[in-house]
Design a protein around this motif. Structure first.
Motif, PDB file in Angstrom:
ATOM      1  N   UNK A 191      11.706  10.831   3.268  1.00 47.11           N
ATOM      2  CA  UNK A 191      10.310  11.195   3.451  1.00 47.11           C
ATOM      3  C   UNK A 191      10.092  12.687   3.517  1.00 47.11           C
ATOM      4  N   UNK A 192      11.170  13.447   3.381  1.00 47.71           N
ATOM      5  CA  UNK A 192      11.088  14.911   3.372  1.00 47.71           C
ATOM      6  C   UNK A 192      11.809  15.508   2.173  1.00 47.71           C
ATOM      7  N   UNK A 193      12.940  14.911   1.823  1.00 50.73           N
ATOM      8  CA  UNK A 193      13.685  15.429   0.670  1.00 50.73           C
ATOM      9  C   UNK A 193      14.401  14.299  -0.056  1.00 50.73           C
ATOM     10  N   UNK A 194      14.652  14.530  -1.344  1.00 49.78           N
ATOM     11  CA  UNK A 194      15.380  13.571  -2.164  1.00 49.78           C
ATOM     12  C   UNK A 194      16.866  13.659  -1.829  1.00 49.78           C
ATOM     13  N   UNK A 195      17.499  12.501  -1.720  1.00 44.50           N
ATOM     14  CA  UNK A 195      18.906  12.436  -1.343  1.00 44.50           C
ATOM     15  C   UNK A 195      19.752  11.702  -2.382  1.00 44.50           C
ATOM     16  N   UNK A 196      19.151  11.396  -3.532  1.00 46.47           N
ATOM     17  CA  UNK A 196      19.866  10.653  -4.568  1.00 46.47           C
ATOM     18  C   UNK A 196      19.281  10.968  -5.931  1.00 46.47           C
ATOM     19  N   UNK A 197      20.048  10.652  -6.963  1.00 49.43           N
ATOM     20  CA  UNK A 197      19.561  10.735  -8.339  1.00 49.43           C
ATOM     21  C   UNK A 197      19.167   9.328  -8.792  1.00 49.43           C
ATOM     22  N   UNK A 198      18.551   9.233  -9.959  1.00 47.09           N
ATOM     23  CA  UNK A 198      18.174   7.913 -10.468  1.00 47.09           C
ATOM     24  C   UNK A 198      19.403   7.058 -10.748  1.00 47.09           C
ATOM     25  N   UNK A 199      20.524   7.696 -11.060  1.00 48.02           N
ATOM     26  CA  UNK A 199      21.741   6.933 -11.332  1.00 48.02           C
ATOM     27  C   UNK A 199      22.233   6.206 -10.080  1.00 48.02           C
ATOM     28  N   UNK A 200      22.009   6.799  -8.941  1.00 48.24           N
ATOM     29  CA  UNK A 200      22.435   6.180  -7.681  1.00 48.24           C
ATOM     30  C   UNK A 200      21.413   5.159  -7.175  1.00 48.24           C
ATOM     31  N   UNK A 201      20.144   5.483  -7.321  1.00 45.11           N
ATOM     32  CA  UNK A 201      19.096   4.651  -6.740  1.00 45.11           C
ATOM     33  C   UNK A 201      18.580   3.557  -7.661  1.00 45.11           C
ATOM     34  N   UNK A 202      18.711   3.734  -8.971  1.00 48.96           N
ATOM     35  CA  UNK A 202      17.993   2.893  -9.916  1.00 48.96           C
ATOM     36  C   UNK A 202      16.686   3.564 -10.293  1.00 48.96           C
ATOM     37  N   UNK A 203      16.115   3.198 -11.433  1.00 50.47           N
ATOM     38  CA  UNK A 203      14.969   3.943 -11.964  1.00 50.47           C
ATOM     39  C   UNK A 203      13.689   3.798 -11.149  1.00 50.47           C
ATOM     40  N   UNK A 204      13.348   2.575 -10.745  1.00 49.26           N
ATOM     41  CA  UNK A 204      12.069   2.371 -10.058  1.00 49.26           C
ATOM     42  C   UNK A 204      12.030   2.985  -8.655  1.00 49.26           C
ATOM     43  N   UNK A 205      13.079   2.820  -7.818  1.00 49.95           N
ATOM     44  CA  UNK A 205      13.057   3.497  -6.515  1.00 49.95           C
ATOM     45  C   UNK A 205      12.977   5.025  -6.651  1.00 49.95           C
ATOM     46  N   UNK A 206      13.667   5.578  -7.640  1.00 54.35           N
ATOM     47  CA  UNK A 206      13.622   7.026  -7.851  1.00 54.35           C
ATOM     48  C   UNK A 206      12.216   7.466  -8.261  1.00 54.35           C
ATOM     49  N   UNK A 207      11.581   6.671  -9.113  1.00 54.97           N
ATOM     50  CA  UNK A 207      10.217   6.958  -9.547  1.00 54.97           C
ATOM     51  C   UNK A 207       9.257   6.955  -8.358  1.00 54.97           C
ATOM     52  N   UNK A 208       9.393   5.964  -7.460  1.00 55.77           N
ATOM     53  CA  UNK A 208       8.540   5.896  -6.265  1.00 55.77           C
ATOM     54  C   UNK A 208       8.785   7.097  -5.366  1.00 55.77           C
ATOM     55  N   UNK A 209      10.061   7.465  -5.180  1.00 55.22           N
ATOM     56  CA  UNK A 209      10.390   8.602  -4.316  1.00 55.22           C
ATOM     57  C   UNK A 209       9.823   9.913  -4.865  1.00 55.22           C
ATOM     58  N   UNK A 210       9.801  10.063  -6.181  1.00 58.10           N
ATOM     59  CA  UNK A 210       9.244  11.266  -6.790  1.00 58.10           C
ATOM     60  C   UNK A 210       7.723  11.292  -6.670  1.00 58.10           C
ATOM     61  N   UNK A 211       7.096  10.139  -6.867  1.00 61.86           N
ATOM     62  CA  UNK A 211       5.631  10.083  -6.828  1.00 61.86           C
ATOM     63  C   UNK A 211       5.105  10.233  -5.404  1.00 61.86           C
ATOM     64  N   UNK A 212       5.832   9.687  -4.422  1.00 68.39           N
ATOM     65  CA  UNK A 212       5.399   9.738  -3.022  1.00 68.39           C
ATOM     66  C   UNK A 212       6.515  10.348  -2.167  1.00 68.39           C
ATOM     67  N   UNK A 213       6.694  11.652  -2.239  1.00 70.21           N
ATOM     68  CA  UNK A 213       7.826  12.295  -1.550  1.00 70.21           C
ATOM     69  C   UNK A 213       7.781  12.180  -0.030  1.00 70.21           C
ATOM     70  N   UNK A 214       6.615  11.857   0.541  1.00 75.70           N
ATOM     71  CA  UNK A 214       6.494  11.738   1.993  1.00 75.70           C
ATOM     72  C   UNK A 214       6.858  10.338   2.503  1.00 75.70           C
TER      73      UNK A 214
END
Length: 352
Positions: A92-115
């Motif tokens: 909720x403050x910083x990204x801790x993974x890449x899309x390769x680790x998280x999968x595409x959709x969770x990474x997309x959500x984390x980028x769109x809603x970083x909080x």
């Protein structure tokens, strides 16, 4: 590059058989799910996807945050490196993974809603415990309708007119808390309508649309209106469960689609695939390449690909009917009241 129909049917039969026996165990009481420490809202379907679960998740997370809740997004992290062991994609403050680790959709959500915290892993109960430790009070559970190891307070099932009962039989809709139908209620699949009408207390049914939200020029980080696609000569590509939905959207926006390239859902785009797309670009000389937000997150570290021609990323928005929002607000108020009463009773029960 679509999966042959006979393989889909074979896979559907195997999955439905497993679901049937698993559901019998839970329905009979031989198995029981774990109680999460926070409000759990499940999103799911009985088809193989393509109904808009990720846009719905983004809508719900934003809505919950605006209503004063502290939401998190919990996903299996399908095909990500952390799918088996689990992991924190964003705190909720910083990204801790890449899309390769998280999968595409969770990474997309984390980028769109970083909080908003995002957690992945097969063990959804463990993810809920982790979310609770981060201070979250509600979890939006992606693709969790079949995950009965975790109890939920709300099971939202999405349906579209093209849906088939591929993951469970239509009778699984009896477990739904509410149903969201894409388009018009009259276009609900007939078997689904029969199940709903047969229930003494049917779940509420609401409609929704997936509308183009914006167009991002990838290399320039520039936002444009989706209407900018009108009259543009484009080569489009995607790796989605239902690529025809993306093509239909482009056609409605007036894009002149020179080539439409489809890949399997959650495709990782190895260099050979990108070189194939680059070959079509060299041949056709389009104005833009166009893809989806889900596909674009896997191209962020391939700068060579996004630098030789403008790559336009189409974002879509989940737009429900107003009655769905009223239903959500009413439910959240009731849940808050119930939670407060339960906590007071629990606290008072220990007094002497």
């Amino acid at each position: 590059m679509a999966i042959p129909d006979f393989l889909l049917r074979l896979g559907s039969l195997a999955i439905r058989s497993i679901s049937f026996f698993r559901n019998r165990l839970y329905d009979s009481g031989l198995r029981s799910g774990f109680e999460p420490p926070l409000l759990a809202i499940s999103l799911g379907n009985i088809s193989f996807g393509g109904t808009g679960k990720t846009p719905l998740a983004l809508f719900l997370l934003s809505f919950l945050k605006n209503e004063g809740w502290r939401p998190c997004f919990i996903s299996r992290g399908y095909r990500g490196r952390w799918e088996k062991k689990g992991g924190l994609v964003s705190d909720g403050q910083k990204m801790l993974a890449t899309w390769r680790e998280s999968g595409d959709e969770p990474f997309m959500v984390a980028r769109r809603l970083p909080e908003v915290p995002v957690i992945v892993g097969r063990k959804r109960f463990s993810s809920c415990l982790q979310a609770f430790s981060l201070g979250c009070d509600v979890a939006v559970l992606d693709d969790a309708f079949q995950h009965r190891q975790l109890k939920r307070h709300v099971d939202i099932v999405l349906l579209s007119p093209e849906d088939k009962a591929q993951r469970e039989s239509w009778s699984a809709l009896k477990r739904a808390s509410l149903i969201l139908v894409q388009g018009q209620k009259e276009r609900m699949p007939e078997p689904a309508l029969k199940i709903i009408n047969s229930l003494k207390v049917p779940p509420p049914v609401f409609t929704y649309e997936l509308r183009p939200l914006s167009l991002q020029i990838f290399s320039r980080q520039k936002e444009l209106s989706p209407e900018e696609l009108k009259g543009k000569r484009v080569i489009a590509f995607c790796g989605l469960a239902r690529p025809e939905n993306f093509r239909h959207t482009l056609d409605k926006l007036g894009a002149r689609v020179e080539n439409f390239l489809t890949f399997p859902d959650h495709y990782t785009y190895p260099d050979r695939a990108l070189k194939k797309i680059a070959g079509y670009v060299k041949e056709k000389r389009p104005d833009w390449l166009v893809t989806t937000e889900k596909d674009a997150v896997k191209l962020m570290d391939r700068t060579w690909f996004s630098s030789f021609i403008p790559l336009a990323v189409l974002r879509v928005d989940f737009v429900p009917e107003p009655e769905f929002i009223s239903f959500l607000k009413n439910f959240l108020e009731k849940f808050k009241y119930f939670k407060v009463r339960t906590n007071l009773i629990s606290d008072n029960s220990g007094l002497t």
